[in-house]
Design an enzyme around this catalytic site. Sequence first.
Site, short mmCIF file in Angstrom:
data_model
loop_
_atom_site.label_atom_id
_atom_site.label_comp_id
_atom_site.label_asym_id
_atom_site.label_seq_id
_atom_site.Cartn_x
_atom_site.Cartn_y
_atom_site.Cartn_z
N ASP A 271 0.79 -1.31 -0.15
CA ASP A 271 -0.01 -0.09 0.06
C ASP A 271 0.91 1.39 0.00
O ASP A 271 1.78 1.21 0.86
CB ASP A 271 -0.89 0.02 1.29
N GLY B 113 -6.34 -9.76 1.86
CA GLY B 113 -6.27 -11.04 2.06
C GLY B 113 -5.06 -11.26 3.28
O GLY B 113 -5.25 -11.78 4.58
N ALA B 114 -4.07 -10.61 2.89
CA ALA B 114 -2.76 -10.50 3.82
C ALA B 114 -3.27 -9.70 5.24
O ALA B 114 -2.74 -10.06 6.29
CB ALA B 114 -1.56 -9.69 3.36
N ASN B 115 -4.06 -8.64 5.02
CA ASN B 115 -4.51 -7.84 6.12
C ASN B 115 -5.24 -8.87 7.11
O ASN B 115 -5.00 -8.85 8.32
CB ASN B 115 -5.39 -6.90 5.78
N GLU C 125 -10.31 -10.44 -3.98
CA GLU C 125 -9.10 -9.85 -4.65
C GLU C 125 -8.30 -10.51 -5.53
O GLU C 125 -7.13 -10.12 -5.83
CB GLU C 125 -8.45 -8.87 -3.69
N THR D 76 -20.95 -5.60 8.45
CA THR D 76 -20.37 -4.79 9.07
C THR D 76 -20.76 -3.18 8.85
O THR D 76 -21.11 -2.94 7.61
CB THR D 76 -18.55 -4.54 8.86
N SER E 251 -18.85 2.78 12.08
CA SER E 251 -18.97 2.89 13.56
C SER E 251 -20.21 2.49 14.32
O SER E 251 -20.07 2.54 15.54
CB SER E 251 -18.89 4.70 13.40
N GLY F 223 -21.25 -0.69 14.47
CA GLY F 223 -20.68 -2.24 14.77
C GLY F 223 -20.91 -3.03 13.44
O GLY F 223 -20.79 -2.97 12.37
N ALA G 231 -8.39 -0.95 6.01
CA ALA G 231 -8.40 -2.61 6.82
C ALA G 231 -9.37 -2.63 8.04
O ALA G 231 -9.00 -3.68 8.69
CB ALA G 231 -6.89 -2.67 6.95
N ALA G 232 -10.35 -1.83 8.30
CA ALA G 232 -10.99 -1.96 9.59
C ALA G 232 -11.82 -3.32 9.20
O ALA G 232 -11.91 -4.32 10.09
CB ALA G 232 -11.80 -0.88 9.71
N GLY G 233 -12.58 -3.41 8.10
CA GLY G 233 -13.19 -4.59 7.59
C GLY G 233 -12.40 -5.89 7.94
O GLY G 233 -12.61 -6.87 8.08
N ASP G 234 -10.94 -5.61 7.26
CA ASP G 234 -10.11 -6.82 7.21
C ASP G 234 -9.69 -7.08 8.69
O ASP G 234 -9.71 -8.40 9.08
CB ASP G 234 -8.78 -6.32 6.49
P1 ATP Z 1 -12.92 -0.72 5.19
O1 ATP Z 1 -13.10 -0.89 3.73
O2 ATP Z 1 -12.69 0.72 5.64
O3 ATP Z 1 -11.74 -1.62 5.74
P2 ATP Z 1 -15.33 -1.75 5.51
O4 ATP Z 1 -16.42 -0.92 4.86
O5 ATP Z 1 -15.08 -3.17 4.88
O6 ATP Z 1 -14.07 -1.13 5.90
P3 ATP Z 1 -16.68 -1.18 7.97
O7 ATP Z 1 -18.39 -1.64 8.19
O8 ATP Z 1 -16.50 0.35 7.63
O9 ATP Z 1 -16.03 -2.21 6.92
O10 ATP Z 1 -15.82 -1.56 9.35
C1 ATP Z 1 -15.50 -2.78 9.64
C2 ATP Z 1 -15.63 -2.92 11.31
O11 ATP Z 1 -14.78 -1.83 11.61
C3 ATP Z 1 -17.14 -2.37 11.94
O12 ATP Z 1 -17.95 -3.35 11.79
C4 ATP Z 1 -16.52 -1.76 13.31
O13 ATP Z 1 -16.32 -3.09 14.19
C5 ATP Z 1 -15.14 -1.21 13.03
N1 ATP Z 1 -15.19 0.14 12.67
C6 ATP Z 1 -15.19 0.99 11.50
N2 ATP Z 1 -15.30 2.29 11.47
C7 ATP Z 1 -15.44 2.45 12.83
C8 ATP Z 1 -15.41 3.60 13.50
N3 ATP Z 1 -15.39 4.91 13.05
N4 ATP Z 1 -15.53 3.56 15.10
C9 ATP Z 1 -15.31 2.39 15.69
N5 ATP Z 1 -15.32 1.07 14.83
C10 ATP Z 1 -15.26 1.37 13.65
O1 RIB Z 2 -9.03 -3.50 2.71
C1 RIB Z 2 -7.89 -2.69 2.41
C2 RIB Z 2 -7.01 -3.07 1.42
O2 RIB Z 2 -7.63 -3.12 0.40
C3 RIB Z 2 -5.66 -2.43 1.32
O3 RIB Z 2 -4.56 -2.60 2.26
C4 RIB Z 2 -5.29 -2.55 -0.23
O4 RIB Z 2 -4.27 -3.23 -0.34
C5 RIB Z 2 -6.68 -3.09 -0.82
O5 RIB Z 2 -6.31 -4.29 -1.03
#
Ligand code: ATP
Ligand code: RIB
Length: 300
Positions: free
Chosen positions: A13, A41-43, A139, A222, A225, A227, A251-254
Amino acid sequence: MSKIVVAGSLNMDLRFAMKRMPLEGETVLADSLLYNPGGKGANQAAAAAKLGGSVAMLGCVGKDGFGDALAKSLEDCGCDVSRLARVDDPTGTAAIYVDERGRNSIVVVSGANGRCDTAYLKGCEDVLKACDILLLQLEIPYEAVWHLAKKAHALGKTVILNPAPAPEEGGIPKDVLACVDWITPNETELSRLSGLPCEDPEQIEEAASKLRALGAANVLVTVGSQGAFLCTPEMAELIPTEKVKAVDTTAAGDCFNGAFAVGLSEGMTPAEAVAFANRAASISVTRPGAQSSLPSRGEL
Ligand code: ATP
Ligand code: RIB
């Protein structure tokens, strides 16, 4: 503790931090550039390993410096990288723009990830047989994901599919969905996969029920914020997360998916595993970058 295999992408990245995103045709000056190991995947593998999971990663990187760095990052997190393939294509790369509110836009050049195909994965069947939980994203080539989900299901493994990025067209074949124990979209991905709006809790519940009706055993949505929304044959419930100051949600989702897999691998109930994953992901959003933001078990 049961074993987790993650099959998926690895990207280097390039994270550009800026006050605001450039408009079309505009040049803006960024505040910083961070090179950081990433790839969905790696995350997810790194997140699971840092949280104490027993994790092996399947995927492809190039024979270049980025490939070396990505393999080392996973190894440092405690992942088994012995079956990563080094291929002739360049290592996957992502350009990530993050604005001062922590929102991101990502462009991925798949490179070596395109070689994580069915032929490579067929050569890794011993790793699949030895695991209990398989964690997948979208991916790498779809055919490879579909193949692995079916194979793992036939072997009696728990299959978790994080459908990110969501397919632009075509969706996920029904016979693949029928092999998925847990599908974990965010709201946008759920909307695309179900063809339904997902703007409020009622709509999310309806769309999640549709994915279950299409074959996925359980749906975990997901919702940033707020949950995550857990939809199983027994329950449909929002499991809230903590309020934090998010600086970068990359990488929050990861992190959430890796942590959820660890929770299941330790025998937590689904609701407990979601609470565990919320806690991990809420820490990850308070720090910049992908793998650089992932918490350790001690921090939780
Ligand atoms: P991203 O693509 O940014 O990695 P995503 O869209 O796949 O994320 P989100 O639903 O945005 O997934 O976030 C995944 C999880 O991360 C949420 O279910 C929650 O647990 C946590 N999270 C994300 N944003 C926040 C936030 N602003 N505050 C607290 N927890 C958060
Ligand atoms: O989910 C986050 C990831 O999406 C980043 O690390 C980027 O490499 C893309 O794959």
